[in-house]
Design an enzyme around this catalytic site. Structure first.
Site, mmCIF file in Angstrom:
data_model
loop_
_atom_site.group_PDB
_atom_site.id
_atom_site.type_symbol
_atom_site.label_atom_id
_atom_site.label_comp_id
_atom_site.label_asym_id
_atom_site.label_seq_id
_atom_site.Cartn_x
_atom_site.Cartn_y
_atom_site.Cartn_z
ATOM 1 N N ASP A 55 -13.807 3.904 0.907
ATOM 2 C CA ASP A 55 -13.668 5.079 -0.144
ATOM 3 C C ASP A 55 -14.121 5.084 -0.899
ATOM 4 O OD1 ASP A 55 -14.038 2.588 -1.684
ATOM 5 O OD2 ASP A 55 -11.740 2.220 -2.510
ATOM 6 N N ARG A 99 -2.656 3.080 -9.906
ATOM 7 C CA ARG A 99 -4.398 3.291 -10.722
ATOM 8 C C ARG A 99 -4.441 4.757 -10.616
ATOM 9 N NH1 ARG A 99 -9.908 0.740 -7.956
ATOM 10 N NH2 ARG A 99 -9.409 2.150 -6.551
#
Length: 548
Positions: free
Chosen positions: A463, A183
């Site tokens: 996160d 990603r």
């Protein structure tokens, strides 16, 4: 009004080979370079990055301005809708390109940062796929980014090792590993260590170009391919941009059209209304969509921030059982399966706690319930954040799935409409909830500022996405004068008091030396900037990037 786009052909680029100095015309590297960095930033790779930035950078900036215009309309009272101009796409009978063999079974995917030991453990975890994350799980320090790219090169070649001298243990890849998916950063993030004509380039182009240039041919030689996750898209025009970028990179690298395959995270409220069009724009490259549910909740708060009627309750009270989230998940399944694409479920953020068996048992029970719901609804796979949860998620999917995926499951139930996606969950705002989101944002920001973008906090893997919800809720509660369930007004004085108390608690928890060695005071300063701002800061990562 949609802007016209033009797609030309980049010059051919041979596979990078010999190391060379890091310079390329007007492209300037201002970050320090170690010896191996020059093997990454070869003249050929830098030339590719420069061409991509010159060609697509202005379009990215236009699309980001389009986001700002959408926000202005939402602030004025407009609501998202299924675009009328793409009705023919939604109603048409079409499917995406056939999906590669090593992506046919994605029932369990593990995600994490591109740190060396994590890459090895994730690939060895028993998961079907590993998403190596330059976005939400990695602080974009120059060192993290370059080391991460080097780690992925070594992983693709099978040579990656990590020596833990303290434990006397060396980590290596197993014979059989997870399929690698990468990603890159979202379109909104820039890379300040690489300048073009004096301006930082777009991090998404830097990350994707580096990874594909160094690994695409080797992955194909191994019988796999270059696979990406695309983050934080908000409109089908952004999917069109990515499709054009992929075509340009494939042409430059001598790869056949459609070699690079992508999965798109549907993690914004506006993208939820455009899933068919996003698949259509990327139909030669796309393999599926993913329920990026934590960023989706953040987007729900952010995009409707001007309206009191969209204020959410405590963060931990907004789960996938809520109607707006369950509806989004089911719509994603129906949309994907109609088009022959995979519908990936969301993240299980729970982390087993070795010293607390009861808490671990409770966490695993929650993961099981979440994954059971996903597989029974028709998802083809799901995400976990910790290797210990791979087997747990797999058991739930294996119990229902008789084949490698559930493309034949259409997803029943009533039609899902605009009102379902915009249904606001009810619930209380509590002092406990306020203290929790102040605490987790402080801890996460401190970790992020030290270069660690993914950290376990109170049994959850936090996160950037989960921290975004926390700080956005504080801003939202302040903006709209939310009252706690005990009647107290959430105002600046209350939030400042809680923040001060949490800083004191952290000092007591860690001791003066560790507290001072950390970046807690800077984290507190940044948190104040984020939650007391008159205008909502779009991303905490862009606000914090100046400090790393």
């Amino acid at each position: 009004m949609e802007r016209p786009t033009t797609v030309g052909h980049a010059d051919k680029l041979s596979r990078p080979s010999a190391p060379a100095a890091a310079d390329s015309g007007a492209l300037e590297i201002v970050g320090p370079l170690a010896a191996r960095d020059r093997e990454l930033l070869t003249p050929e790779v830098l030339a590719l990055i420069e061409r991509l930035e010159r060609r697509f950078g202005p379009r990215i900036d236009e699309l980001l301005e389009d986001r700002a215009e959408v926000q202005r309309r939402l602030d004025a009272g407009e609501r998202p809708y299924f675009p009328s101009e793409s009705a023919c796409i939604r109603e048409g009978n079409w499917r995406v390109a056939p999906i590669p063999a090593d992506l046919q079974d994605r029932r369990v995917e593990i995600t994490g940062p591109v740190e060396r030991k994590m890459v090895i453990n994730a690939l060895n975890s028993g998961a079907n796929c590993f998403m190596a994350d330059f976005e939400d799980a990695t602080t974009p320090t120059w060192r993290n980014l370059l080391d991460g790219q080097a780690n992925l090169i070594d992983a693709v070649r099978g040579t990656i090792e990590y020596a833990d001298e303290a434990r006397g243990k060396t980590y290596r890849l197993n014979e059989r590993t997870a399929t690698l998916i990468v990603r890159p950063r979202g379109l909104h993030l820039r890379e300040k260590h690489v300048l073009l004509d004096g301006r930082p380039i777009h991090g998404a182009l830097f990350d994707a170009a580096l990874y594909l240039a160094h690994n695409a041919h080797d992955l194909l030689a191994k019988g796999s391919g270059p696979y990406l996750y695309l983050a934080k898209l908000e409109h089908y025009r952004e999917a069109r941009l990515w499709n054009d970028v992929l075509l340009a990179m494939q042409d430059a690298l001598g790869l056949p059209r459609g070699t690079v395959r992508v999965t798109v995270l549907i993690e914004t409220i506006t993208a939820a209304f455009q899933m068919d069009s996003i698949l259509w724009e990327l139909r030669e490259h796309v393999t599926g969509l993913n329920c990026g549910r934590w960023d989706y909740v953040f987007s729900f708060i952010k995009r409707f921030r001007a309206h009191e009627s969209f204020v959410l309750p405590d963060r931990d009270a907004v789960g996938m059982d809520r109607h707006f989230l369950r509806s989004y998940s089911r719509l994603l399944i129906r949309t994907c399966h109609r088009r022959g694409a995979f519908a990936m479920g969301g993240m299980a953020a729970q982390v087993p706690q070795r010293n607390d068996p009861a808490a671990t048992a409770e966490a695993i029970a929650r993961v099981r319930a979440d994954k059971r719901r996903e597989v029974n609804d028709g998802h083809d796979g799901t995400w976990v954040a910790h290797p210990a949860l791979v087997a747990v998620a797999r058991e739930e999917f294996d119990a229902v799935m008789t084949g490698p995926n559930q493309l034949g499951v259409e997803g029943g139930g009533p039609a899902i409409g605009r009102h379902d996606l915009l249904s606001v969950p009810t619930g209380k705002a509590t002092e406990r909830g306020l203290r929790a989101i102040v605490d987790v944002t402080l801890r996460y920001l401190e970790s992020w500022l030290r270069g660690q973008g993914c950290v376990a906090i109170h049994g959850l893997m936090e996160d950037a996405a989960t921290a975004e919800i926390a700080r956005a809720q504080i801003w939202q509660w302040l903006r709209h004068g939310r009252r706690l369930d005990d009647g107290r007004l959430v105002d600046a004085e209350l939030v400042e008091g809680v923040l001060t108390e949490q800083l004191t608690a952290l000092r007591l928890e860690f001791g003066d030396e560790r507290f001072e060695r950390g970046r807690y005071l800077l984290a507190a300063q940044l948190l104040r900037e984020l939650v007391f701002a008159d205008e909502f800061p779009e991303f905490l990562t862009t606000a914090a990037y100046q400090y790393v």
